[in-house]
Design an enzyme around this catalytic site. Structure first.
Site, PDB file in Angstrom:
ATOM      1  N   GLU A  60      -3.312   7.737  20.864  1.00 57.97           N
ATOM      2  CA  GLU A  60      -3.474   9.196  20.853  1.00 57.97           C
ATOM      3  C   GLU A  60      -4.684   9.566  21.708  1.00 57.97           C
ATOM      4  OE1 GLU A  60      -3.596  10.468  16.764  1.00 57.97           O
ATOM      5  OE2 GLU A  60      -1.558   9.740  16.374  1.00 57.97           O
ATOM      6  N   HIS A  89      -0.718  15.165  15.906  1.00 58.55           N
ATOM      7  CA  HIS A  89      -1.396  14.662  14.692  1.00 58.55           C
ATOM      8  C   HIS A  89      -2.014  15.816  13.881  1.00 58.55           C
ATOM      9  CE1 HIS A  89      -3.348  10.795  12.976  1.00 58.55           C
ATOM     10  NE2 HIS A  89      -3.184  11.689  12.022  1.00 58.55           N
TER      11      HIS A  89
HETATM   12  P1  NAI Z   1      -0.926   6.446  -0.218  1.00 52.14           P
HETATM   13  O1  NAI Z   1      -1.791   5.235  -0.135  1.00 52.14           O
HETATM   14  O2  NAI Z   1      -1.086   7.388  -1.341  1.00 52.14           O
HETATM   15  O3  NAI Z   1       0.624   5.977  -0.198  1.00 52.14           O
HETATM   16  C1  NAI Z   1       1.127   4.990   0.655  1.00 52.14           C
HETATM   17  C2  NAI Z   1       2.298   4.315  -0.060  1.00 52.14           C
HETATM   18  O4  NAI Z   1       2.924   3.413   0.846  1.00 52.14           O
HETATM   19  C3  NAI Z   1       1.870   3.512  -1.272  1.00 52.14           C
HETATM   20  O5  NAI Z   1       2.650   3.879  -2.391  1.00 52.14           O
HETATM   21  C4  NAI Z   1       2.123   2.061  -0.845  1.00 52.14           C
HETATM   22  O6  NAI Z   1       2.472   1.214  -1.931  1.00 52.14           O
HETATM   23  C5  NAI Z   1       3.284   2.242   0.112  1.00 52.14           C
HETATM   24  N1  NAI Z   1       3.459   1.131   1.032  1.00 52.14           N
HETATM   25  C6  NAI Z   1       2.519   0.373   1.639  1.00 52.14           C
HETATM   26  N2  NAI Z   1       3.101  -0.551   2.427  1.00 52.14           N
HETATM   27  C7  NAI Z   1       4.437  -0.368   2.325  1.00 52.14           C
HETATM   28  C8  NAI Z   1       5.557  -1.009   2.896  1.00 52.14           C
HETATM   29  N3  NAI Z   1       5.408  -2.029   3.751  1.00 52.14           N
HETATM   30  N4  NAI Z   1       6.784  -0.571   2.544  1.00 52.14           N
HETATM   31  C9  NAI Z   1       6.936   0.454   1.679  1.00 52.14           C
HETATM   32  N5  NAI Z   1       5.914   1.101   1.094  1.00 52.14           N
HETATM   33  C10 NAI Z   1       4.676   0.703   1.423  1.00 52.14           C
HETATM   34  O7  NAI Z   1      -1.089   7.176   1.195  1.00 52.14           O
HETATM   35  P2  NAI Z   1      -0.820   8.706   1.521  1.00 52.14           P
HETATM   36  O8  NAI Z   1      -2.029   9.503   1.238  1.00 52.14           O
HETATM   37  O9  NAI Z   1       0.475   9.115   0.926  1.00 52.14           O
HETATM   38  O10 NAI Z   1      -0.695   8.622   3.126  1.00 52.14           O
HETATM   39  C11 NAI Z   1       0.421   8.013   3.749  1.00 52.14           C
HETATM   40  C12 NAI Z   1       0.225   7.949   5.244  1.00 52.14           C
HETATM   41  O11 NAI Z   1       0.027   9.253   5.789  1.00 52.14           O
HETATM   42  C13 NAI Z   1      -0.992   7.137   5.707  1.00 52.14           C
HETATM   43  O12 NAI Z   1      -0.604   6.326   6.788  1.00 52.14           O
HETATM   44  C14 NAI Z   1      -1.954   8.162   6.238  1.00 52.14           C
HETATM   45  O13 NAI Z   1      -2.767   7.641   7.289  1.00 52.14           O
HETATM   46  C15 NAI Z   1      -0.999   9.223   6.769  1.00 52.14           C
HETATM   47  N6  NAI Z   1      -1.583  10.547   6.902  1.00 52.14           N
HETATM   48  C16 NAI Z   1      -1.269  11.285   8.025  1.00 52.14           C
HETATM   49  C17 NAI Z   1      -1.800  12.545   8.204  1.00 52.14           C
HETATM   50  C18 NAI Z   1      -1.420  13.358   9.392  1.00 52.14           C
HETATM   51  O14 NAI Z   1      -2.197  14.227   9.807  1.00 52.14           O
HETATM   52  N7  NAI Z   1      -0.270  13.153   9.976  1.00 52.14           N
HETATM   53  C19 NAI Z   1      -2.749  13.123   7.248  1.00 52.14           C
HETATM   54  C20 NAI Z   1      -2.934  12.312   6.052  1.00 52.14           C
HETATM   55  C21 NAI Z   1      -2.389  11.059   5.927  1.00 52.14           C
END
Ligand code: NAI
Length: 406
Positions: free
Chosen positions: A265, A289
């Site tokens: 990015e 993003h």
């Molecule tokens: P979180 O940690 O609450 O949830 C992530 C989930 O993914 C967990 O339940 C975990 O067990 C699961 N997980 C991990 N590896 C996995 C796999 N190989 N297969 C299936 N499930 C798996 O995280 P949250 O807060 O929900 O964020 C998720 C994503 O969103 C992160 O990558 C974060 O960086 C991204 N994000 C993007 C934003 C944006 O501006 N686009 C803003 C905030 C977060």
């Protein structure tokens, strides 16, 4: 540190709600829109004897800053990521760092819901055509989302919110997670990623960036999706193999995609050299993003980080800290508390307890947490001995910081 009026410096236009919350507790808060370079930062912290620093993503807080600024007891990272902070040096210097990883959860979930409808109605293409003077009223390929199946990969904070909101629009929701997750509402756990891809009309990704999630959606997974299904990625750019997605879109096997995150990015907002294989493809919504970028998220971040800092000051709770072990102990009436940060070397707790015994103090509660480098202990007494014991503890070579709480 036990005096209530601390000196707090908030950089980088942190939301006003944070300043308000900190001032409400009697602290002196200075704010500026700028971020400061290492030398300026060190000079300012030392000149104003800053106890707590607040930053966003632009201020680099290096090991030198922590080593050169002994007045610093806590750092608020009013953002999600903490790459700009040397967390190991923070821990070693006894500085508790707090961020706000989940403040923008709802913002991301709402963007994803909007994108599901956008992709279902090819809104990206229609609006581009209108801006170019083309009137193309078409129903073919446009659908309601009601009764369609949404597959959520990664059922954490964001994934769960998306599941709840999608169900309110009448969608069927299946999810896949490597951890056992309690389904919300009528959401259902798929038996495998393959099953989820096989049954979903829309697939949305909400996993973190890990070796396991690196290109977890590549050519075989895209081939395993329903013909015409849509893919949404607002998680991390490395989760999807972009050339494979571009090929699947070009062939028509994938019917559309919304992508908010990219493997590489641009660093600066002014950049106009963004390039992606996805550019120009039909029914593809590209965003820079912005999933978590809303005023509400900024306000939530201000409230959440200020709240963590105030809890740390008042009770010693390190819940949510990214530099300290997680330790919490509810405060009880008529107790006197100290917190002690020390190097994680053998025998420290024995030395601490000998010092306490020498003061004939009675411990009511004691909670210790450790990581590889430091230990952090909260101790409650039934008599006002915390100040004296803190003074004694500063004599231990393993002590990094000792603080009696008001
Ligand atoms: P979180 O940690 O609450 O949830 C992530 C989930 O993914 C967990 O339940 C975990 O067990 C699961 N997980 C991990 N590896 C996995 C796999 N190989 N297969 C299936 N499930 C798996 O995280 P949250 O807060 O929900 O964020 C998720 C994503 O969103 C992160 O990558 C974060 O960086 C991204 N994000 C993007 C934003 C944006 O501006 N686009 C803003 C905030 C977060």
């Amino acid at each position: 540190m036990d005096t209530p009026n601390l000196n707090i410096l908030l950089l980088e236009n942190i939301h006003a709600v944070a300043r308000q919350a900190l001032e409400n507790q009697g602290h002196r808060v200075a704010t500026t829109g700028a971020s400061l370079k290492e030398d300026e930062l060190i000079a300012r912290i030392n000149a104003e004897r800053i106890d707590i620093l607040g930053i966003r993503s632009r201020t680099q807080v290096t090991a030198r800053v922590f080593e050169s600024c002994p007045s610093l007891v806590a750092l608020g990272a009013f953002c999600i990521g903490t790459n700009q902070i040397d967390l190991e040096a923070a821990g070693t210097a006894g500085v508790a760092v707090f961020n706000a990883p989940f403040s923008n959860t709802r913002s991301v979930a709402e963007l994803v819901i909007a994108e599901i409808v956008m992709l279902s109605r090819q809104l990206g293409d229609r609006t581009r055509e209108m801006h170019q003077g083309q009137w193309r009223k078409v129903a073919a390929g446009s659908n309601e989302v009601r009764n369609k199946t949404l597959g959520i990969v990664g059922y954490g904070h964001i994934g769960r919110q998306v599941g709840v909101l999608a169900e309110m629009m009448g969608m069927r929701v299946v999810f896949h997670d490597i951890a056992q997750r309690l389904p919300m509402g009528n959401n259902r756990s798929a038996d495998s990623l393959e099953e989820l891809l096989d049954v979903s009309d829309f697939v949305t990704l909400h996993v973190p960036e890990t070796p396991l999630t690196f290109r977890m959606i590549a050519e075989p997974q895209l081939a395993g999706m329903k013909k015409g299904a849509r893919l949404i990625n607002a998680s991390r750019g490395t989760v999807v193999d972009i050339p494979a997605l571009a090929a699947a879109l070009a062939s028509g096997h994938i019917g559309g995609a919304a992508v908010d995150v990219f493997p590489v990015e641009p660093e600066a907002n002014s950049s106009d050299d963004f390039r992606s294989e996805l550019m120009g493809l039909p029914n593809v919504v590209l965003t820079p993003h912005i999933g978590g970028s809303t005023s509400e998220a900024q306000e939530n971040i201000g409230r959440e980080v200020a709240g963590s800092l105030l809890r740390y000051l008042a009770s010693g709770s390190t819940t949510g800290s990214v530099s300290f072990p997680d330790v919490d102990l509810p405060r009880m009436p008529n107790t006197h508390r100290l917190v002690h940060v020390h190097k994680n070397v053998p025998g420290v707790l024995g030395d601490v307890n000998r010092i306490i015994a020498a003061r004939s103090a009675n411990i009511l509660a004691q909670v210790l947490g450790t990581n590889a480098r430091i230990g952090y202990v909260i101790i409650d007494f039934d008599a006002p001995v915390a100040e004296d014991i803190c003074t004694d503890l500063t004599g231990l070579t393993a002590t990094i910081r000792a603080r009696a709480l008001a």
